[in-house]
Design an enzyme around this catalytic site. Structure first.
Site, PDB file in Angstrom:
ATOM      1  N   LYS A 169       3.253   0.751  15.873  1.00 51.52           N
ATOM      2  CA  LYS A 169       4.545   0.629  14.717  1.00 51.52           C
ATOM      3  C   LYS A 169       3.767   1.922  14.820  1.00 51.52           C
ATOM      4  O   LYS A 169       5.474   2.779  13.940  1.00 51.52           O
ATOM      5  CB  LYS A 169       4.295  -0.497  14.450  1.00 51.52           C
ATOM      6  CG  LYS A 169       5.520  -0.898  13.936  1.00 51.52           C
ATOM      7  CD  LYS A 169       5.454  -2.060  12.868  1.00 51.52           C
ATOM      8  CE  LYS A 169       6.164  -2.336  11.857  1.00 51.52           C
ATOM      9  NZ  LYS A 169       6.131  -3.569  10.946  1.00 51.52           N
ATOM     10  N   GLN A 170       3.373   2.400  14.146  1.00 48.23           N
ATOM     11  CA  GLN A 170       3.437   3.404  13.133  1.00 48.23           C
ATOM     12  C   GLN A 170       1.013   3.694  13.511  1.00 48.23           C
ATOM     13  O   GLN A 170       0.527   3.566  14.145  1.00 48.23           O
ATOM     14  CB  GLN A 170       3.193   2.681  12.222  1.00 48.23           C
ATOM     15  CG  GLN A 170       2.141   2.161  11.263  1.00 48.23           C
ATOM     16  CD  GLN A 170       2.305   1.965  10.133  1.00 48.23           C
ATOM     17  OE1 GLN A 170       3.305   0.781   9.783  1.00 48.23           O
ATOM     18  NE2 GLN A 170       1.992   2.437   9.087  1.00 48.23           N
ATOM     19  N   GLU A 183       0.867  -2.499  13.036  1.00 50.13           N
ATOM     20  CA  GLU A 183       1.258  -3.796  12.523  1.00 50.13           C
ATOM     21  C   GLU A 183       1.176  -4.758  13.931  1.00 50.13           C
ATOM     22  O   GLU A 183       2.087  -5.481  13.815  1.00 50.13           O
ATOM     23  CB  GLU A 183       1.761  -4.108  11.683  1.00 50.13           C
ATOM     24  CG  GLU A 183       1.681  -4.141  10.407  1.00 50.13           C
ATOM     25  CD  GLU A 183       2.327  -3.864   9.011  1.00 50.13           C
ATOM     26  OE1 GLU A 183       3.937  -4.590  10.024  1.00 50.13           O
ATOM     27  OE2 GLU A 183       2.288  -4.177   8.105  1.00 50.13           O
ATOM     28  N   TRP A 233       0.967  -1.359   0.407  1.00 46.76           N
ATOM     29  CA  TRP A 233       0.264   0.104   0.026  1.00 46.76           C
ATOM     30  C   TRP A 233       1.227   1.144   0.058  1.00 46.76           C
ATOM     31  O   TRP A 233       0.464   2.071  -0.334  1.00 46.76           O
ATOM     32  CB  TRP A 233      -0.993   0.032   1.505  1.00 46.76           C
ATOM     33  CG  TRP A 233      -0.099   0.467   2.820  1.00 46.76           C
ATOM     34  CD1 TRP A 233       0.883  -0.703   3.044  1.00 46.76           C
ATOM     35  CD2 TRP A 233      -1.096   1.080   3.927  1.00 46.76           C
ATOM     36  NE1 TRP A 233       1.125  -0.023   4.382  1.00 46.76           N
ATOM     37  CE2 TRP A 233      -0.380   1.026   4.934  1.00 46.76           C
ATOM     38  CE3 TRP A 233      -1.824   1.628   3.601  1.00 46.76           C
ATOM     39  CZ2 TRP A 233      -0.367   1.489   5.934  1.00 46.76           C
ATOM     40  CZ3 TRP A 233      -2.040   2.261   4.732  1.00 46.76           C
ATOM     41  CH2 TRP A 233      -1.344   2.107   6.069  1.00 46.76           C
ATOM     42  N   ASP A 234       1.867   1.107   0.406  1.00 48.54           N
ATOM     43  CA  ASP A 234       2.643   2.249   0.379  1.00 48.54           C
ATOM     44  C   ASP A 234       2.686   2.901  -1.590  1.00 48.54           C
ATOM     45  O   ASP A 234       3.115   4.535  -1.111  1.00 48.54           O
ATOM     46  CB  ASP A 234       4.647   1.854  -0.261  1.00 48.54           C
ATOM     47  CG  ASP A 234       4.991   0.953   1.449  1.00 48.54           C
ATOM     48  OD1 ASP A 234       3.880   0.058   2.107  1.00 48.54           O
ATOM     49  OD2 ASP A 234       5.259   1.261   2.156  1.00 48.54           O
TER      50      ASP A 234
END
Lengths: 725, 725
Positions: B583-584, B471, B329-330
């Site tokens: 994580k993000q 994640e 998806w980046d």
């Protein structure tokens, strides 16, 4: 020269190419090189493996690193390359002379433009100088004159089926010499290799010093009257042998520059003759038996570590990528009898390999919470367990299959003790037994004692959750083979301890002190061994392979005649574990190993029960020889012969279809046993040796030598001399 | 030329070598070549990757195959090789001119025997001719006269970190030309590459036609008065581009033989100038912002497929081995905004890549028992799922870790719809939306509708057992991001269906018939979308990331200041899943993507709740840019700037330590967004575009262009022009 000394392959069959490469492997016990073509050929698995030259890999931990190819020759006729798939191949013959250890190949070839020549390649790895290999190329033009170019090179990016293990450290190309120095990427093993070319004085040599690919390009005018002849002498040395392999190789190249190809070959052949003098088996028969015997012995001889006690022979010898050069029980149970009887120094090296890896076995025992030394199911450089825990599924490589053998196929520790004991019985090598055998046997017994599980209900010791020889059934309890071997091993340890206390009293005091072993402990071991459960027997003496085996569903294998896959593949791994179908001999193998301990009718009853339930065709290649041996023992000559031929044809004719991965080392070791212990019926007992021959009906004679207690013995059996008791 | 157009690396630092190779990558959107040395250097990861040239591998299914190195030059001064680690390195400078797309390297070097020379290398991949690369070598002797040899070669055994993907099919070496033809071993992609050398008329060229390694050896006498100059023009063509790549390369070499190196470079620079005319962002500030902006844009430009709609950009662009060239998806969420706004043709190609892989997405949905099209978490050549299911554990590579993202990180399907919608809003490309966008959006919606799970107790649809953007937490139920995106995607599908029924009525009839979509179905979709559960909010508007998140233990990350590992590594995978550490960005990311839909105080409350719980330093590289964007949106200028710099320094200064594996493509795409959507505050809404600038306090000006509905727009914001609303 009898044709039973030669493997001859005529023509070219792409389907059989990888099989041919394997069976035409040459070697000298230091390295082996597959019988691939010198010129590039898509689909061939060119490989040279050297004992002990391992490098790390993911999943399977370590593998023998294919070293840079020393045989590569690129041949150009003008602007046309020599490739048998381009142009016209009039004829090709590959010939492995097993008596001399030389592989030759003669090609009658015509290029697309019509240039025809006879091209002859020869190669050998010297049995006289372990670091030396040599190659010769002769080109006889038939119908043309012109320029021939031949490029001899080393490839610093040698790979294992696509994986590169090497970093290039340096190279030299000058005059008629080239040297390459590479190092394994993870384990830092150096390999230095040098070549020196011998050419026609009229030829010129170009030095192509391409980094990573040192090459010499020989250019010569040829004609039907002017043959091209190139000799290449190659020296290969590793950091396992020399503190400065490059310097060593440089010196060796200089040393051998004064000797002709023929002189070097003569020295090698002389050693081969001595080897065959000791190791040959003569069989008088009209079938392939003589060829099978020599083929099997040849492949054991080229893989045997004659002067290295830090290595052992992998399950595919040094002849292919299969099992990545890992060492299994195949060595001790299948190959070691050959070495113990005919080349005891090699047997001593192979057993010393295990001695030097006791630290790895102790570590494995400790990691698993046990005492003593537990040898790994798969062993390599360090002696630690290197069985992969997950591998791709054979039918769907995107799925992983859990491999349990490294966790629970524990009989290997007793197998090593068994091999030690046989070596000692045959050779009488007391010093070896005292110094290296006892620690292995005693620390192995410590493992077994700690591994026993007390069943209070039944008042007995059990060994649960194991895999026996028959790997179709995993996670089984009380596998008879394993329990029996454990019991035997513990008892052996006790008797060998008593022996050593007499043989070397001071040594025993030191060893027993180090291992904390005393009289009381040995007594308790003896009591425990007596209480190890050996599974139930049927009234006729048939012993259950493991708990619950008799309750499993029976499958009539005759319904699966003509199949081309193993029963395990047909049923699937999980279903195959629930039926009475064996991958290989298990109880039958136990009966063979201890054939003097079981009444013949019990052996016969077990053979008759288990053999029809065994996947002889596509199960383990370890099975047929064992069945042949037991069939001989109980007088089933035809079955013994049938299993012998099945084992013998497995590698020669690739009947399992996987010889491209390498020789089935256990099978060829087993073949030697079928002849010597089976058909010739050689037996060693407390007072010496004797034979009870069971020759196949159409064989006239078997003749061979062996060493007993250091003395050369000769056995010759004929139909007349046979007994059938 | 401003220094903000150049990346300059002085001297040689082995520790930073792999980082330097990555950031100095050159490319032209067809291929990229890492900034490794032309001469061999142990430890460098020399690589050229081409879009779409994948080959199969175990475990991770497929990877971009490193093609044979076109830059290799072996330099010899007499019998001494040029290696900066041997002899004396007086000085070295590597300089990437991002404006011209040229990498140069100047070395002041003295051999062990004292020969000193200035050696200058230059290389570029032509932006004007996608199949063309070129290289120049100049050697200026300082204190000696003698012979210089330079060997230019192609290596047919190019490897991916030790794994060879190639078979050599053929080669030609003649005069000043060499051609190599290789093919991937599993996927049968042909790559042909040819070189033609330009040398001094006095130089001689030896043809070293070593199989697999075609080489040209240039020999020339040099002196302080006689400089050595070599130019190498290289053409590279694959079977993806030509039915006969070898013939094509042969022709191209001929075609470019008449053009000088300078002429070829001039053509390329002209295209670069056009690209920068459209894509540059000017930033007036005293910090590294200008360099960060151009560095980010440069790396997007060299990886952009300008004329190939069958490929997309991997998570590490074409600059390194990380993630094996797989597409995440980046691309859609992080990189596509850049392309949609400044290079809409590239955006169209990238979205078309997904359109052409609908079959793979349908297959994935079907395998999982769902309708429609479920896009894979990791995508490559075929569009099927290529996420590895097991990978070695980071702390103990002998252990395997189950990777679940390929199974349950399902938001990717909605992410693609989001990117399509943005592309359409910005470009107004109705034809593309109708033809390629609608099938993706509708079939994606079919997937979502079938994926919804009815909770009868709560009378709502849920989506259970997923992984959201964060994640650290896997196997969660009702991840807000995923549920919200699913709901939005289904509603988008309905509105786009209504749009298309008007825009292209006949087309809609065909499409809706093929997909079995009618009014009633759309109504039911609408009802279902309304009933999708969006997790609970606290009174202040903070929304729970997933069911149960608020009950997890809170950890004060300030206690872990100065750490050098991620929180997941410190706590372990399982423990990290049980604490409130991200994580993000997850909810924060959702707020950014739909910033017009959430009240600013809600966005602020969620930012304040989640940001302190996020592992900004060592969590995902996708996080900092998103936090910068939301911080800008809510007026937290200092935090916005801090996160911008964290993202900007990640690749330039390797603050995460893994840039050797390749550029963080999502991060550089995110950096562009932080400047354009964050600091400049560009917003697209129903009536057009406008800006709400939030410049960092010490920045004077941002200026850039973009295309809106096909028209070039200019934005220039200054402190004065800013609004702080």
């Amino acid at each position: 020269m009898n044709s039973s000394w030669e493997i001859v392959v005529n023509g070219f069959d792409r389907e059989k190419m990888n099989h041919t490469e394997t069976i035409l492997t040459i070697g000298n016990g230091y390295l082996c090189t597959r019988g691939s073509f010198a010129e590039k050929m898509e689909g061939q698995n060119v490989a040279t493996f050297m004992h002990g030259v391992y490098d790390d890999i993911p999943v399977s931990f370590t593998e023998l690193a294919n070293i840079p190819n020393w045989t590569a020759l690129q041949i150009e006729f003008g602007d046309e390359s020599f490739r048998i798939t381009e142009g016209k191949l009039h004829n090709m013959e590959q010939r492995l002379d097993m008596h001399a250890g030389v592989l030759s190949r003669t090609v009658d070839f015509e290029t697309s433009s019509g240039k025809r020549a006879i091209i002859r390649f020869s190669r050998f790895a010297s049995m006289a100088q372990r670091y030396l290999c040599a190659q010769k190329l002769e080109i006889q033009p038939i119908n043309f004159s012109g320029t021939v170019k031949v490029v001899a090179s080393f490839d610093g990016q040698a790979d294992n089926l696509g994986l590169i293990h090497w970093n290039v450290c340096g190279q030299v190309v000058e005059a008629n010499r080239a040297i390459l120095h590479v190092k394994t990427r993870k384990t830092n093993v150096d390999v230095a290799m040098g070549m020196i070319l011998g050419t026609d004085p009229e030829a010129t040599i170009e030095q192509w010093n391409l980094e990573g690919h040192p090459s010499l390009c020989v250019v010569q005018d040829v004609s039907p009257e002017r043959v091209f002849v190139l000799t290449k002498k190659v020296n290969i040395v590793t950091s396992r042998d020399s503190t400065d392999p490059v310097l060593s190789v440089n010196q060796m190249i200089g040393d051998c520059s004064g000797q002709s190809w023929e002189e070097l070959l003569t020295s090698s052949v002389a050693v081969w003759e001595r080897l065959w003098h000791d190791c040959d088996i003569e069989i008088d028969s009209e079938d392939d038996a003589q060829l099978i015997a020599r083929f099997s012995i040849y492949h054991l001889l080229i893989a045997a570590p004659y002067s290295d006690e830090q290595v052992s022979i992998g399950a595919k010898t040094l002849s292919g990528y299969g099992y990545r050069g890992h060492v299994f029980w195949d060595t001790e149970i299948f190959m070691l009898p050959f070495f113990s009887f005919v080349l005891p120094d090699v047997a001593s090296n192979l057993l010393s390999y295990r001695y030097h890896r006791l630290a790895g076995a102790r570590k494995k025992a400790q990691l698993n919470g046990f005492d003593g030394a537990q040898f790994p199911w798969e062993s390599a450089g360090t002696g630690e367990e290197v069985t992969p825990t997950w591998v791709p599924h054979f039918a769907d490589p995107t799925k992983l299959v859990r491999i349990w053998t490294g966790d629970i196929q524990i009989h290997i520790t007793a197998d090593i003790a068994y091999a030690l004991h046989m070596y000692w019985k045959v050779t009488g090598d007391d010093a070896f037994m005292a110094k290296r055998g006892l620690p292995i046997i005693l620390e192995g017994a410590q493992f077994w004692v700690s591994r026993l599980e007390w069943n209070a209900t039944e008042s007995r010791y059990e060994i649960r959750d194991v895999i026996g020889p028959d790997e179709n059934h995993d996670h089984v309890d009380n596998n008879t083979f394993t329990n029996f071997m454990a019991q035997w091993h513990i008892r052996l340890a006790i008797s060998m301890a008593q022996w050593m206390a007499v043989y070397d009293h001071e040594g025993w005091k030191r060893l027993s002190a180090r291992l904390n072993i005393n009289e009381q402990l040995l007594t308790s071991w003896s009591e425990k061994a007596d209480m190890i459960y050996i599974p139930q027997a049927l009234p006729n003496g048939v012993i259950e392979q493991c708990s619950g085996f008799f309750e499993m569903e029976q499958v009539d294998l005759s319904h699966y005649a003509g199949r081309t896959r193993s029963i395990q593949e047909i049923f699937g791994i999980e279903e195959a574990a629930k039926i009475q179908v064996l991958k290989q001999a298990d109880i039958v193998m136990l009966m063979y190993l201890f054939r003097e301990l079981f009444p013949k009718d019990v052996i016969q009853a077990n053979y008759d029960y288990y053999s029809p339930k065994t996947d002889h065709e596509f199960g383990s290649s370890l099975g047929p020889a064992m069945h042949s041996l037991v069939a001989s023992w109980i007088g089933r000559k035809e079955e013994a012969y049938e299993h012998f031929m099945r084992a013998g044809q497995a590698d020669l004719f690739d009947i399992r279809g996987n010889v491209g991965d390498g020789i089935h080392a256990a099978s060829i070791g087993g073949i030697w046993q079928t002849i010597v212990f089976g058909f010739a019926g050689l037996i060693i007992d407390e007072i010496g040796w004797n034979v009870h021959p069971k020759l196949p009906g159409h064989w006239k004679r078997i003749s061979f030598h062996f060493y007993y207690q250091g003395q050369r013995q000769h056995v010759e059996v004929t139909q007349e001399g046979g007994t059938d008791d």
